[in-house]
Design a protein around this motif. Structure first.
Motif, mmCIF file in Angstrom:
data_model
loop_
_atom_site.group_PDB
_atom_site.id
_atom_site.type_symbol
_atom_site.label_atom_id
_atom_site.label_comp_id
_atom_site.label_asym_id
_atom_site.label_seq_id
_atom_site.Cartn_x
_atom_site.Cartn_y
_atom_site.Cartn_z
ATOM 1 N N ILE A 109 9.774 45.738 -58.313
ATOM 2 C CA ILE A 109 11.102 46.276 -59.276
ATOM 3 C C ILE A 109 12.293 45.048 -59.272
ATOM 4 C CG2 ILE A 109 13.051 47.522 -59.432
ATOM 5 C CD1 ILE A 109 11.333 49.852 -58.008
ATOM 6 N N SER A 110 12.388 44.457 -58.209
ATOM 7 C CA SER A 110 13.505 43.542 -58.286
ATOM 8 C C SER A 110 13.290 42.134 -59.127
ATOM 9 C CB SER A 110 13.886 43.017 -56.919
ATOM 10 O OG SER A 110 12.847 42.136 -56.106
ATOM 11 N N THR A 111 11.725 41.783 -59.041
ATOM 12 C CA THR A 111 11.344 40.672 -59.793
ATOM 13 C C THR A 111 11.293 40.990 -61.250
ATOM 14 O OG1 THR A 111 9.921 39.558 -58.107
ATOM 15 C CG2 THR A 111 9.223 39.130 -60.128
ATOM 16 N N SER A 112 11.008 42.439 -61.645
ATOM 17 C CA SER A 112 10.928 42.709 -62.920
ATOM 18 C C SER A 112 12.348 42.450 -63.509
ATOM 19 C CB SER A 112 10.677 44.192 -62.943
ATOM 20 O OG SER A 112 9.450 44.425 -62.612
ATOM 21 N N PHE A 113 13.606 42.702 -62.747
ATOM 22 C CA PHE A 113 14.925 42.723 -63.267
ATOM 23 C C PHE A 113 15.224 41.427 -63.726
ATOM 24 C CE2 PHE A 113 15.621 47.114 -61.688
ATOM 25 C CZ PHE A 113 16.264 47.584 -62.916
ATOM 26 N N ILE A 114 14.630 40.171 -62.822
ATOM 27 C CA ILE A 114 14.816 38.827 -63.083
ATOM 28 C C ILE A 114 14.456 38.437 -64.297
ATOM 29 C CG2 ILE A 114 14.442 36.587 -62.454
ATOM 30 C CD1 ILE A 114 16.815 37.871 -61.124
ATOM 31 N N VAL A 115 13.156 38.980 -64.759
ATOM 32 C CA VAL A 115 12.103 38.735 -66.001
ATOM 33 C C VAL A 115 13.248 39.532 -67.009
ATOM 34 C CG1 VAL A 115 10.046 39.078 -67.292
ATOM 35 C CG2 VAL A 115 9.942 38.307 -64.778
ATOM 36 N N ILE A 116 13.340 40.260 -67.141
ATOM 37 C CA ILE A 116 14.355 41.061 -68.084
ATOM 38 C C ILE A 116 15.596 40.417 -68.097
ATOM 39 C CG2 ILE A 116 15.692 43.233 -68.562
ATOM 40 C CD1 ILE A 116 13.548 44.905 -66.714
ATOM 41 N N VAL A 176 18.727 36.902 -71.962
ATOM 42 C CA VAL A 176 19.560 35.477 -71.968
ATOM 43 C C VAL A 176 18.890 34.761 -73.349
ATOM 44 C CG1 VAL A 176 19.601 33.269 -71.159
ATOM 45 C CG2 VAL A 176 20.045 35.202 -69.701
ATOM 46 N N ALA A 177 17.405 34.968 -73.375
ATOM 47 C CA ALA A 177 16.941 34.196 -74.510
ATOM 48 C C ALA A 177 17.048 35.085 -76.007
ATOM 49 C CB ALA A 177 15.456 34.332 -74.563
ATOM 50 N N ILE A 178 17.229 36.456 -75.624
ATOM 51 C CA ILE A 178 17.909 37.244 -76.906
ATOM 52 C C ILE A 178 19.302 36.582 -77.280
ATOM 53 C CG2 ILE A 178 18.558 39.556 -77.647
ATOM 54 C CD1 ILE A 178 15.985 40.479 -76.240
ATOM 55 N N VAL A 209 24.456 41.441 -75.082
ATOM 56 C CA VAL A 209 23.167 41.186 -74.457
ATOM 57 C C VAL A 209 23.395 40.163 -73.098
ATOM 58 C CG1 VAL A 209 21.123 39.913 -74.841
ATOM 59 C CG2 VAL A 209 21.892 41.309 -76.547
ATOM 60 N N MET A 210 24.522 39.625 -73.292
ATOM 61 C CA MET A 210 24.540 38.517 -72.308
ATOM 62 C C MET A 210 24.966 39.310 -71.041
ATOM 63 S SD MET A 210 23.255 35.950 -73.139
ATOM 64 C CE MET A 210 23.451 34.575 -72.252
ATOM 65 N N LEU A 211 25.794 40.420 -71.202
ATOM 66 C CA LEU A 211 26.396 41.401 -70.252
ATOM 67 C C LEU A 211 25.220 42.021 -69.567
ATOM 68 C CD1 LEU A 211 29.989 42.503 -71.694
ATOM 69 C CD2 LEU A 211 29.459 40.704 -69.513
ATOM 70 N N SER A 236 21.713 28.387 -69.016
ATOM 71 C CA SER A 236 20.537 29.383 -69.672
ATOM 72 C C SER A 236 19.046 28.465 -69.115
ATOM 73 C CB SER A 236 20.701 29.536 -71.078
ATOM 74 O OG SER A 236 21.787 30.267 -71.641
ATOM 75 N N ILE A 237 19.168 27.309 -69.334
ATOM 76 C CA ILE A 237 17.912 26.597 -68.812
ATOM 77 C C ILE A 237 17.822 26.987 -67.597
ATOM 78 C CG2 ILE A 237 16.795 24.241 -68.673
ATOM 79 C CD1 ILE A 237 18.273 23.781 -71.272
#
Length: 153
Positions: A9-16, A21-23, A39-41, A117-118
């Protein structure tokens, strides 16, 4: 395959958060300031959710030590320290970005935004790699204190 629920679950939140950030990059490139802000918030909230789960798990359960072969343990440890450094830097810069954006300190926000972002993208990528190495490619080692898990002692 039996994957542990909290790390998954926690790793999924990092991916999200990285996807958001890309959006957010896309939104600001299109001059959609309000969309960018929302989106950034949401990306920040996703990263914070990861952090809360990670810290809670670390405090109440412990960390999983590397369970892979000893021949790559040193490389894993170096990679993990690199990831932790990226995550810490990205987290601090992310907070600076949120505060500077909300306070209309756009000179700081615009200057640090691309770099932040990078760093966050690399944090997410290396975070997923750590997850894969700990739980998918190899069976996780013992659950232990954070320092023992990182240093392998």
């Amino acid at each position: 395959m039996n994957l542990p629920i909290l790390p998954t679950i926690s790793t999924s939140f990092i991916v999200i958060s990285a996807i958001l950030v890309a959006i957010g990059w896309y939104k600001i490139a299109k001059r959609d300031l309000e969309g960018h802000k929302k989106v950034m918030l949401a990306a920040g909230a996703s990263a914070l959710t990861f952090f809360i789960i990670y810290v809670s798990r670390t405090l109440f359960i412990g960390n999983t030590s590397f369970g892979g072969p000893d021949s790559i343990k040193l490389y894993y440890t170096i990679f993990l320290v690199f990831h932790i450094t990226l995550a810490t830097t990205g987290g601090v810069l992310g907070l600076i970005m949120i505060v500077s954006g909300l306070k209309d300190r756009l000179n700081i926000h615009r200057k640090l935004g691309p770099t932040t972002s990078i760093i966050w993208f690399f944090t997410a990528i290396t975070g997923v790699a750590v997850y894969l190495l700990l739980y998918v490619f190899y069976k996780g080692g013992e659950t232990t204190s954070v320092f023992k898990a990182i240093l392998g002692i």
